[in-house]
Design an enzyme around this catalytic site. Structure first.
Site, PDB file in Angstrom:
ATOM      1  N   TYR A 104      53.707 -42.885  32.130  1.00 58.14           N
ATOM      2  CA  TYR A 104      53.810 -44.238  31.568  1.00 58.14           C
ATOM      3  C   TYR A 104      55.249 -44.544  31.140  1.00 58.14           C
ATOM      4  O   TYR A 104      55.804 -45.604  31.449  1.00 58.14           O
ATOM      5  CB  TYR A 104      52.851 -44.327  30.389  1.00 58.14           C
ATOM      6  CG  TYR A 104      52.746 -45.662  29.714  1.00 58.14           C
ATOM      7  CD1 TYR A 104      52.067 -46.717  30.312  1.00 58.14           C
ATOM      8  CD2 TYR A 104      53.286 -45.861  28.443  1.00 58.14           C
ATOM      9  CE1 TYR A 104      51.938 -47.950  29.662  1.00 58.14           C
ATOM     10  CE2 TYR A 104      53.164 -47.073  27.786  1.00 58.14           C
ATOM     11  CZ  TYR A 104      52.491 -48.117  28.404  1.00 58.14           C
ATOM     12  OH  TYR A 104      52.359 -49.319  27.759  1.00 58.14           O
ATOM     13  N   LYS A 132      57.731 -47.378  32.638  1.00 60.41           N
ATOM     14  CA  LYS A 132      58.175 -48.457  31.758  1.00 60.41           C
ATOM     15  C   LYS A 132      59.694 -48.531  31.657  1.00 60.41           C
ATOM     16  O   LYS A 132      60.265 -49.622  31.539  1.00 60.41           O
ATOM     17  CB  LYS A 132      57.553 -48.277  30.368  1.00 60.41           C
ATOM     18  CG  LYS A 132      56.056 -48.576  30.326  1.00 60.41           C
ATOM     19  CD  LYS A 132      55.723 -49.948  30.886  1.00 60.41           C
ATOM     20  CE  LYS A 132      54.327 -50.411  30.531  1.00 60.41           C
ATOM     21  NZ  LYS A 132      54.001 -51.713  31.153  1.00 60.41           N
TER      22      LYS A 132
END
Length: 303
Positions: free
Chosen positions: A165, A169
């Site tokens: 993640y 991001k």
């Protein structure tokens, strides 16, 4: 001055629930025609149903707004292209894209399967790439476009158990940096938001009291500002619970070493000086940063 979106067409991905839903409802309330995209999958990206997207469309229409639903999987570029074609056929243009769709598959890096790493990268990074690529030429031809990426503090600063993640991001921040440069001459402005909100992505992360304090409607004002006509470009805004801050990549002032001085030991000895954050600065692009390093090197040679 009131920010309005009359005559504008917006696509919001992951808009069936959570932040995306609130972004879409507020865009519509302020005059935008909205494409409600949602694959309808679970929090980890499995399954799929258009029911959630259709419910948001019905909410918007009941309030007198204009919206259509689309169930494209952002990981599939052909489906994304079809979604944008549908938006163009229905509404005639695309002015705003909010890349909000996301999934979570949290595990420590040592225990993470590569399939889970890839799945998260595909949705967050490649999903945003696919959607942005699909609207890019439309926005260039219009000489107008507003694109919002959704990053996270996990990418900006790190968080245990979210290597997939966080990597995705942070990659979106790099993508923003490139696109705001390439889009400048056609008035395509690209920004990034780092939200903190009570959604199904965070429902088991924050305690109940925090979840009550960080509702999605307290993030949406930042999202709408960042896709408005007078939005900045290359901004990263953190938003949550009514609090807002700006983040950016910075560099310290260069420290020069003569050729006969350069060694790992010299850098170790002077690292506190090299990492003196009181000298930090940001740059408009990589050329500026490279130029500062080279200027320090050339000045050092002449000394």
């Amino acid at each position: 001055m009131t920010i309005r979106f009359d005559g504008r067409v917006a696509i919001v991905t992951g808009a069936g629930n959570g932040l995306g839903r609130v972004h879409a409802l507020e865009l519509a309330r302020r005059g935008a025609k909205v494409v409600i995209n949602d694959f309808g999958g679970s929090r980890d990206g499995k399954g799929g149903s258009s029911e959630a997207a259709q419910k948001v469309v019905e909410e918007i229409r009941a309030a007198g707004g204009s919206a259509i639903a689309n169930g494209a999987n952002v990981c599939d570029f052909e489906q994304v292209q079809a979604m944008v074609a549908q938006a163009k056929a229905e509404f005639g243009r695309v002015d705003v894209l909010i890349n909000n769709a996301g999934i979570l598959r949290d595990k420590t890096f040592s225990k993470m399967e590569m399939a889970d790493f890839r799945a998260v990268m595909d949705v967050h990074l490649m999903g945003s790439v696919h959607c942005t690529k699909a609207v890019w030429e439309i926005m260039r031809e219009q000489n107008y476009g507003r694109i919002l990426m959704t990053t996270s503090s996990s990418g900006l600063f790190g968080n245990f158990g979210q290597s997939n993640y966080g990597a995705a991001k942070m990659a979106l921040v790099g993508l923003m940096h490139m696109l705001c440069i390439e889009g400048k001459k056609n008035d395509i402005r690209v920004n990034t938001i780092a939200p903190i909100a009570a959604t199904r992505m965070t429902e088991d992360i924050f305690p109940a009291a925090v979840l009550e304090a960080v509702t999605p409607d307290q993030v949406t004002p930042a999202a709408l500002f960042l896709v408005s006509e007078n939005a900045p470009t290359k901004a990263t805004v953190s938003a949550g619970g009514g609090s807002f801050s700006a983040a950016r990549i910075v560099d310290t002032a260069p420290v020069y070493f003569r050729r006969d001085q350069v060694s790992p030991e010299a850098l170790a000895e002077h690292f506190a000086q090299i990492a003196d954050w009181d000298t930090q600065r940001g740059y408009e692009d990589s050329n500026q940063q490279v130029q500062v390093l080279l200027q320090a090197a050339m000045a050092g040679l002449k000394a």
